[in-house]
Motif scaffolding. Structure first.
Motif, PDB file in Angstrom:
ATOM      1  N   LEU A  38       0.996  -1.008  -0.142  1.00  0.00           N
ATOM      2  CA  LEU A  38      -0.278  -0.235  -0.226  1.00  0.00           C
ATOM      3  C   LEU A  38       0.821   0.980   0.031  1.00  0.00           C
ATOM      4  CD1 LEU A  38      -3.156  -1.195   2.284  1.00  0.00           C
ATOM      5  CD2 LEU A  38      -2.875  -1.331   0.239  1.00  0.00           C
ATOM      6  N   ASP A  39       1.670   0.943   0.194  1.00  0.00           N
ATOM      7  CA  ASP A  39       3.084   2.561   0.802  1.00  0.00           C
ATOM      8  C   ASP A  39       3.161   2.665  -0.863  1.00  0.00           C
ATOM      9  OD1 ASP A  39       3.468   2.763   2.868  1.00  0.00           O
ATOM     10  OD2 ASP A  39       4.694   0.911   3.197  1.00  0.00           O
ATOM     11  N   ASP A  40       2.949   2.297  -2.103  1.00  0.00           N
ATOM     12  CA  ASP A  40       4.033   2.394  -3.530  1.00  0.00           C
ATOM     13  C   ASP A  40       2.480   3.342  -3.689  1.00  0.00           C
ATOM     14  OD1 ASP A  40       5.603  -0.038  -3.108  1.00  0.00           O
ATOM     15  OD2 ASP A  40       4.119  -1.269  -4.054  1.00  0.00           O
ATOM     16  N   THR A  41       1.240   3.557  -3.364  1.00  0.00           N
ATOM     17  CA  THR A  41       0.452   4.675  -3.826  1.00  0.00           C
ATOM     18  C   THR A  41      -0.013   5.375  -2.774  1.00  0.00           C
ATOM     19  OG1 THR A  41      -1.534   2.987  -3.524  1.00  0.00           O
ATOM     20  CG2 THR A  41      -0.857   2.270  -5.490  1.00  0.00           C
ATOM     21  N   ALA A  42       0.384   5.243  -1.705  1.00  0.00           N
ATOM     22  CA  ALA A  42       0.151   5.883  -0.406  1.00  0.00           C
ATOM     23  C   ALA A  42       0.286   7.229  -0.972  1.00  0.00           C
ATOM     24  CB  ALA A  42      -0.043   5.574   0.917  1.00  0.00           C
ATOM     25  N   HIS A  43       0.205   8.520   0.078  1.00  0.00           N
ATOM     26  CA  HIS A  43      -0.025   9.633   0.081  1.00  0.00           C
ATOM     27  C   HIS A  43       1.235   9.578   1.140  1.00  0.00           C
ATOM     28  CE1 HIS A  43      -2.039  11.960  -3.623  1.00  0.00           C
ATOM     29  NE2 HIS A  43      -2.619  11.054  -3.247  1.00  0.00           N
ATOM     30  N   HIS A  44       2.192  10.522   1.613  1.00  0.00           N
ATOM     31  CA  HIS A  44       3.290  10.113   2.728  1.00  0.00           C
ATOM     32  C   HIS A  44       3.156  11.408   3.335  1.00  0.00           C
ATOM     33  CE1 HIS A  44       3.608   5.688   2.190  1.00  0.00           C
ATOM     34  NE2 HIS A  44       4.032   6.365   1.027  1.00  0.00           N
ATOM     35  N   ILE A  45       3.318  12.133   4.686  1.00  0.00           N
ATOM     36  CA  ILE A  45       3.121  12.746   5.475  1.00  0.00           C
ATOM     37  C   ILE A  45       4.822  13.057   5.914  1.00  0.00           C
ATOM     38  CG2 ILE A  45       2.147  13.113   6.779  1.00  0.00           C
ATOM     39  CD1 ILE A  45       1.176  16.090   6.819  1.00  0.00           C
ATOM     40  N   VAL A  46       5.894  13.654   6.416  1.00  0.00           N
ATOM     41  CA  VAL A  46       6.919  13.702   7.267  1.00  0.00           C
ATOM     42  C   VAL A  46       6.571  14.902   7.546  1.00  0.00           C
ATOM     43  CG1 VAL A  46       8.796  13.659   7.621  1.00  0.00           C
ATOM     44  CG2 VAL A  46       7.379  11.571   5.988  1.00  0.00           C
ATOM     45  N   ILE A  47       6.726  15.555   9.068  1.00  0.00           N
ATOM     46  CA  ILE A  47       7.147  16.673   9.224  1.00  0.00           C
ATOM     47  C   ILE A  47       8.786  16.436   9.698  1.00  0.00           C
ATOM     48  CG2 ILE A  47       6.215  18.259  11.513  1.00  0.00           C
ATOM     49  CD1 ILE A  47       3.350  16.872  10.898  1.00  0.00           C
ATOM     50  N   TYR A  48       8.958  17.731   9.917  1.00  0.00           N
ATOM     51  CA  TYR A  48      10.229  17.690  10.064  1.00  0.00           C
ATOM     52  C   TYR A  48      10.736  18.571  11.282  1.00  0.00           C
ATOM     53  CZ  TYR A  48      11.315  15.162   5.813  1.00  0.00           C
ATOM     54  OH  TYR A  48      11.583  14.703   5.103  1.00  0.00           O
ATOM     55  N   GLU A  49      11.390  19.242  12.761  1.00  0.00           N
ATOM     56  CA  GLU A  49      12.180  19.707  13.160  1.00  0.00           C
ATOM     57  C   GLU A  49      13.116  19.777  13.062  1.00  0.00           C
ATOM     58  OE1 GLU A  49      11.719  22.680  15.282  1.00  0.00           O
ATOM     59  OE2 GLU A  49       9.648  22.128  14.860  1.00  0.00           O
ATOM     60  N   ASN A  50      13.486  21.278  12.948  1.00  0.00           N
ATOM     61  CA  ASN A  50      15.102  21.386  12.555  1.00  0.00           C
ATOM     62  C   ASN A  50      15.593  20.450  11.227  1.00  0.00           C
ATOM     63  OD1 ASN A  50      14.725  23.514  14.087  1.00  0.00           O
ATOM     64  ND2 ASN A  50      15.638  22.627  16.221  1.00  0.00           N
ATOM     65  N   ASP A  51      14.911  20.100  10.454  1.00  0.00           N
ATOM     66  CA  ASP A  51      15.765  18.950   9.514  1.00  0.00           C
ATOM     67  C   ASP A  51      15.585  17.756  10.017  1.00  0.00           C
ATOM     68  OD1 ASP A  51      15.699  20.878   7.785  1.00  0.00           O
ATOM     69  OD2 ASP A  51      17.943  21.990   8.195  1.00  0.00           O
ATOM     70  N   LYS A  52      14.812  17.366  10.494  1.00  0.00           N
ATOM     71  CA  LYS A  52      15.284  16.040  11.524  1.00  0.00           C
ATOM     72  C   LYS A  52      13.212  15.261  11.346  1.00  0.00           C
ATOM     73  CE  LYS A  52      14.984  13.191  16.017  1.00  0.00           C
ATOM     74  NZ  LYS A  52      16.429  11.831  15.224  1.00  0.00           N
ATOM     75  N   PRO A  53      13.362  14.481  10.872  1.00  0.00           N
ATOM     76  CA  PRO A  53      11.908  13.669  10.400  1.00  0.00           C
ATOM     77  C   PRO A  53      11.721  13.187  12.028  1.00  0.00           C
ATOM     78  CG  PRO A  53      13.283  12.316   9.789  1.00  0.00           C
ATOM     79  CD  PRO A  53      15.135  13.203   9.835  1.00  0.00           C
ATOM     80  N   VAL A  54      10.424  13.874  12.778  1.00  0.00           N
ATOM     81  CA  VAL A  54      10.062  13.828  13.679  1.00  0.00           C
ATOM     82  C   VAL A  54       8.477  12.827  13.844  1.00  0.00           C
ATOM     83  CG1 VAL A  54      11.453  15.923  14.850  1.00  0.00           C
ATOM     84  CG2 VAL A  54       8.667  15.623  13.989  1.00  0.00           C
ATOM     85  N   THR A  55       7.527  12.874  13.012  1.00  0.00           N
ATOM     86  CA  THR A  55       6.832  12.347  13.235  1.00  0.00           C
ATOM     87  C   THR A  55       6.413  11.931  11.370  1.00  0.00           C
ATOM     88  OG1 THR A  55       4.231  12.588  13.572  1.00  0.00           O
ATOM     89  CG2 THR A  55       5.163  14.367  12.963  1.00  0.00           C
ATOM     90  N   VAL A  56       5.374  10.988  11.152  1.00  0.00           N
ATOM     91  CA  VAL A  56       4.808  10.449   9.550  1.00  0.00           C
ATOM     92  C   VAL A  56       3.709   9.929   9.877  1.00  0.00           C
ATOM     93  CG1 VAL A  56       5.298   7.787  10.101  1.00  0.00           C
ATOM     94  CG2 VAL A  56       5.399   9.088   7.718  1.00  0.00           C
ATOM     95  N   GLY A  57       2.928   9.760   8.236  1.00  0.00           N
ATOM     96  CA  GLY A  57       1.579   9.302   8.278  1.00  0.00           C
ATOM     97  C   GLY A  57       1.265   9.131   6.715  1.00  0.00           C
ATOM     98  N   ARG A  58       0.333   8.118   6.549  1.00  0.00           N
ATOM     99  CA  ARG A  58      -0.031   7.727   5.584  1.00  0.00           C
ATOM    100  C   ARG A  58      -1.287   7.518   4.855  1.00  0.00           C
ATOM    101  NH1 ARG A  58       0.876   1.233   3.949  1.00  0.00           N
ATOM    102  NH2 ARG A  58      -0.398   0.418   5.048  1.00  0.00           N
TER     103      ARG A  58
END
Length: 140
Positions: A38-58
């Protein structure tokens, strides 16, 4: 804070890292369950703090609704509103894509978090990857 959306696995490295850290290492979810087709077709979101990825969802599109999944915040960033910001952005994206309804499988301990965002639980508690979950939905 920087918010980045991607589609499929075009830019999946940071999302993958957070999910492995939270789900595989912390919660002992088998990697073959966590990373799926399902990752192949999902929209993924990543939030960064000071260029460090800290949270994710799809976000996945189904025929009549959208599904939010794989929501994770790195341990040291929990309790700092990243999850709320993530969910607000995912709900906005779903609306932009034409969603009328959003569904998710919440880990049961997080049920109250999703209720505060307007989600309602339905059905019975079920086990997924050794963790109790409950189905939830929200009309947009």
């Amino acid at each position: 804070m920087k918010i980045k959306w991607s589609k499929g696995k075009e830019d999946f490295k940071d999302a993958n890292m957070i999910r492995k850290e939270v789900f595989v290492k912390e919660q002992n979810v088998p990697i073959e369950i966590e990373i799926d087709e399902l990752d192949d077709t999902a929209h993924h979101i990543v939030i960064y703090e000071n260029d460090k990825p800290v949270t994710v969802g799809r976000l996945l599109e189904k025929k009549k609704y959208y599904v939010i999944g794989r929501v994770a915040v790195l341990k040291e960033y929990r309790g700092k509103k990243y999850g709320k910001v993530l969910m607000e952005n995912m709900l906005m994206k779903a609306e932009e894509l034409g969603a009328n309804e959003i569904r998710l499988h919440a880990q049961f301990y997080a049920k109250n978090f999703y209720e505060k965002l307007g989600f309602e639980a339905y059905g019975k508690i079920f086990n997924e990857a050794g963790i109790d979950h409950i189905c939830m939905k929200k009309d947009l």
